[in-house]
Design an enzyme around this catalytic site. Structure first.
Site, PDB file in Angstrom:
ATOM      1  N   HIS A 196       0.854  -1.190   0.000  1.00 22.53           N
ATOM      2  CA  HIS A 196       0.000   0.000   0.000  1.00 22.53           C
ATOM      3  C   HIS A 196       0.890   1.241   0.000  1.00 22.53           C
ATOM      4  CE1 HIS A 196      -2.859   3.054   1.369  1.00 22.53           C
ATOM      5  NE2 HIS A 196      -3.841   2.203   1.116  1.00 22.53           N
ATOM      6  N   CYS A 234      -3.828   2.541  -4.488  1.00 17.48           N
ATOM      7  CA  CYS A 234      -4.771   3.337  -3.698  1.00 17.48           C
ATOM      8  C   CYS A 234      -4.858   4.738  -4.277  1.00 17.48           C
ATOM      9  CB  CYS A 234      -4.345   3.384  -2.239  1.00 17.48           C
ATOM     10  SG  CYS A 234      -5.471   4.358  -1.213  1.00 17.48           S
ATOM     11  N   HIS A 263      -7.584   0.137  -4.253  1.00 15.70           N
ATOM     12  CA  HIS A 263      -8.453   0.886  -3.353  1.00 15.70           C
ATOM     13  C   HIS A 263      -8.911   2.122  -4.127  1.00 15.70           C
ATOM     14  CE1 HIS A 263      -6.431  -0.653   0.633  1.00 15.70           C
ATOM     15  NE2 HIS A 263      -6.966  -1.626  -0.095  1.00 15.70           N
ATOM     16  N   ASP A 309     -12.862   2.426  -1.129  1.00 16.51           N
ATOM     17  CA  ASP A 309     -12.071   2.795   0.035  1.00 16.51           C
ATOM     18  C   ASP A 309     -12.869   3.766   0.893  1.00 16.51           C
ATOM     19  OD1 ASP A 309      -9.877   2.558   1.647  1.00 16.51           O
ATOM     20  OD2 ASP A 309      -8.528   3.717   0.401  1.00 16.51           O
ATOM     21  N   HIS A 310     -12.199   4.535   1.684  1.00 22.05           N
ATOM     22  CA  HIS A 310     -12.843   5.376   2.683  1.00 22.05           C
ATOM     23  C   HIS A 310     -14.079   6.090   2.135  1.00 22.05           C
ATOM     24  CE1 HIS A 310      -8.530   5.930   4.451  1.00 22.05           C
ATOM     25  NE2 HIS A 310      -8.946   4.667   4.485  1.00 22.05           N
ATOM     26  N   TYR A 323     -15.177   4.233   7.381  1.00 20.56           N
ATOM     27  CA  TYR A 323     -15.600   2.849   7.171  1.00 20.56           C
ATOM     28  C   TYR A 323     -17.044   2.588   7.578  1.00 20.56           C
ATOM     29  CZ  TYR A 323     -10.857   1.686   5.917  1.00 20.56           C
ATOM     30  OH  TYR A 323      -9.658   1.636   5.266  1.00 20.56           O
TER      31      TYR A 323
END
Length: 344
Positions: A196, A234, A263, A309-310, A323
């Site tokens: 990552h 990401c 991500h 992702d977030h 999340y």
């Protein structure tokens, strides 16, 4: 593309039955969270997670993450023993059908934000990073959102002091040392390692970051050429670095077979000082062209794992920052649409 969803195990507030109802969802991304970093996991823990997922017709083919002990990053202490345990964990998860391990090599902090509950114009909340607020932090009395529960101020000061002599070059050497022992195990058992990127992609508190941009990746892949040595692409982490060309990087590393996991999320740059706020996934909501990034992935032949992702906390959801369920489910639907359109 296999669409997945981050799940923090049985203590997660989001039940698996909800995740299974998201259109196109094939599996969850999870880990063993109650074993200290550097220790070996157990068969029983992995089997239980896998069985819980199977009850909802969800695969468990990605682990995020098997954490890397600080002794490995610093190249000292018991690093060889910790690397041995890491290899055992890779072999263990492989026996139970795991194909990809997402991990990072960031010293001390594997992410950093200055506000966990930034209020957006639409009244949703999200994670954000303000350079101005960061510069106000006292390194001798650290209190950081999201980390105050993980480290005491004394522990943080001790960790920062322990890294005082670790340069970018030394950290990179320690990273290669780690991979040259782990990747042969991955080759044997059929697991991809997907590093990552640094989050955010610049040095913090004098701690070096070495997975922040295209040149960092080129150097890493040249040092350990095996295709098992790959990347978690990401978009939010790379996208916080304004010099990173994400469309170019997505196409380049997808065509090299280096992107094992993606991500996908958006960020909006909020000033000219590296500040950013996490937004909804839609391209128009942030500074990243998500449609162009996905098209580059598809054109490059990417066929790995993806997760939204977030997300923001929306509709009065009091979820774990980044999340919650609702905005990530919306993100998953958006990602499904982008991939279908790109493929057609």
């Amino acid at each position: 593309m296999k669409l997945t969803f981050r799940w923090y195990g049985e203590k997660d507030s989001i039940p698996l039955k909800y995740i299974a109802q998201i259109p196109g969802m094939t599996g969850v991304v999870t880990a063993v969270y109650d074993v200290p970093v550097g220790k070996a996991w157990s068969d029983g823990a992995i089997i239980r997670l896998k069985n819980l997922c199977a009850e909802h017709n969800l695969d468990m083919e990605v682990i995020e993450s098997i954490p890397v002990h600080e002794d490995i990053k610093r190249g000292c202490g018991d690093r060889d023993r910790y690397i041995e345990n890491y290899c055992k964990n890779v072999e263990l998860v492989a026996r139970h059908g795991v194909k990809c391990v997402c991990y990072n090599f960031m010293p001390v902090f594997d992410w950093l934000r200055t506000d966990m509950y930034h209020r957006n114009a639409d009244s949703s909340t999200s994670l954000s990073y303000s350079r101005e607020d960061f510069e106000k932090v006292d390194p001798d009395n650290l209190h950081l959102p999201g980390w105050d529960e993980s480290y005491s101020p004394d522990e943080l000061r001790g960790l920062l002091a322990a890294y005082s002599d670790i340069t970018h070059e030394k950290l990179f050497e320690n990273f290669v040392y780690f991979l040259k022992r782990v990747i042969p195990v991955c080759e044997k058992v059929g697991v991809n390692m997907a590093v990552h990127p640094d989050d955010p992609p610049w040095d913090v508190f004098g701690l070096p970051r070495i997975v922040s941009c295209e040149s960092d990746l080129d150097r890493l892949f040249a040092a350990v050429p095996s295709k098992r040595n790959g990347l978690t692409f990401c978009t939010g982490s790379f996208g916080a670095g304004r010099d990173n060309d994400l469309v170019k990087m997505a196409g380049k590393y997808a065509s090299q077979g280096r992107i094992h996991f993606a991500h996908l999320r958006n960020v909006r740059w909020t000033d000219d000082k590296d500040s950013f706020c996490e937004t909804g996934h839609y391209s128009k909501d942030g500074s990243l062209d998500m449609a162009a990034i996905v098209y580059a992935l598809v054109k490059g032949g990417f066929d790995g794992y993806v997760r939204p992702d977030h997300g923001r906390n929306i509709w009065d959801e009091d979820g774990k920052p980044g999340y919650g369920l609702y905005d990530r489910a919306l993100g998953a639907a958006y990602i499904n649409g982008l991939f279908e359109a790109a493929k057609k």
